[in-house]
Design a protein around this motif. Structure first.
Motif: not given
Length: 381
Positions: A153-158
């Motif tokens: 989720g953090g990678m997708v958000l970033g």
């Protein structure tokens, strides 16, 4: 300067992605729905209710992902909120529901301001952790799902935030390029107006005065009238020659201007450009030749090369003027098309040559060489 105003062929943007932007290619982003069903493969028994609920969740998610269905166009907040709600409703039946939480984070990053998207992403991560602990307890695999949601989720958000910022920068760059072209066109029109005024203003005034004088002298002094008419003819011929020379100058390309236009066109297409020019002044005809060849080569790169980096180098070695144009594209040129054939024919007309090195998958290198007669008259003297 006029070459800067030509239309640029921009169809790509190559910014390196520091993350995963699911919205960069929406159709490809839907492939990640596979992870909704992945946990069910490892369960010994899967109920029909779970499968149907998972399929319905995917169907309900599709219009949110695509931005609407028919006349229904949900707002940005509704899209990520309803996606997160789908995840929470499906979670008691299918632990793979965290996939929808990841999609919700991606939608927030793609649709909202960066700071707000980060806050919402943290809130979704906390909500996911609480939901898994409430539904499944302290099971190790449940904690693993929470960690996966945090990381992916953090990678997708970033990636979504970075992709949006890149798109905004590209839009701003395009606007600035449009303004540069507009100002360049305006400056060119003003220059042409000044040149025409300087060339024709005085000359036409003289033609009018001498024509009026000749008209007055026809009756009482025909010889003087003929002399005035002869002067009018001479002035008109001189003006015609000056206009033709000016028009020829407008049509003739300037290599430095063409190099700037090429850099602008390639950069707007997301292609890095490294350019250097170390050659002394050249004849106008040679400068025009180099400009036309550079324009044709850059057009081929934009249309066919699929390159990420281009190098342009104009140099002189042992009296030979060389223009090297290299790219890191697909290469593999086996036959010369109309563009390369035109470059070769132009060079041969000046006694030059074209060398092509284009291995498959390793880019293309063009080397244009003019062995003699390229220096400007003043430089040669």
């Amino acid at each position: 300067m006029s070459t800067v105003s030509r239309d640029t062929e921009a169809s790509r943007s190559r910014g390196e992605q520091h993350g995963i932007d699911l919205m960069q290619q929406p159709a490809v982003g839907l492939v990640y729905l596979f992870f909704v069903f992945l946990p069910l493969i490892f369960q010994p028994r899967v109920s029909v209710t779970t499968v149907i609920a998972s399929l319905l969740a995917c169907l309900a998610f599709l219009p949110l992902y695509r931005g609407g269905l028919g006349r229904w166009q949900p707002s940005a907040h509704a899209r990520w909120t309803l996606t997160a709600l789908i995840a929470l409703l499906l979670l008691p039946l299918n632990p793979g529901a965290n996939t929808f939480m990841i999609y919700a984070a991606g939608l927030a990053g793609h649709l909202l301001a960066p700071r707000r998207a980060v806050i919402i992403g943290l809130a979704l991560a906390a909500l996911t952790a609480a939901a898994y602990l409430w539904v499944f307890g302290n099971e190790p695999w449940a904690i693993g799902f929470v960690l996966i949601t945090f990381v992916i989720g953090g990678m997708v958000l970033g990636g979504s935030i970075y992709g949006r910022l890149q798109s905004r920068r590209m839009a701003e760059l395009q606007l600035s390029q449009d303004e540069v072209r507009r100002l360049a066109g305006q400056a060119e029109r003003e220059r042409i107006a000044r040149d025409l005024h300087d060339l024709l203003g005085h000359t036409l005034s003289m033609v009018v005065l001498k024509s009026e004088l000749a008209g007055k002298l026809i009756a009482r002094d025909p010889d003087a009238a003929r002399a005035q008419i002869a002067e009018v003819e001479q002035v008109a011929r001189q003006a015609l020659g000056e206009v033709r020379e000016a028009v020829s100058g407008y049509r003739r390309g300037d290599f430095e201007g063409e190099l700037a236009a090429t850099r602008l066109a390639l950069l707007s297409a997301g292609i890095e450009v490294e350019a250097a020019s170390h050659a002394p002044p050249r004849r106008d005809e040679v400068d025009h030749l180099l400009s036309m060849c550079l324009r044709e080569a850059s057009t081929n790169i934009l249309r066919h090369a699929d390159a990420g980096h281009v190098s342009v180098d104009l140099s002189v070695k042992e009296g030979t003027l060389s223009l090297a144009i290299s790219d890191d594209g697909r290469g593999g040129i086996r036959h010369e098309g109309n563009g390369l054939r035109g470059i070769r024919e132009r060079l041969e007309a000046f006694g030059g040559d074209l060398d092509i090195d284009s291995p498959e998958g390793a880019g293309t290198r063009l080397r244009l060489s003019l062995p003699a007669g390229w220096r400007a008259e003043a430089d040669a003297a």
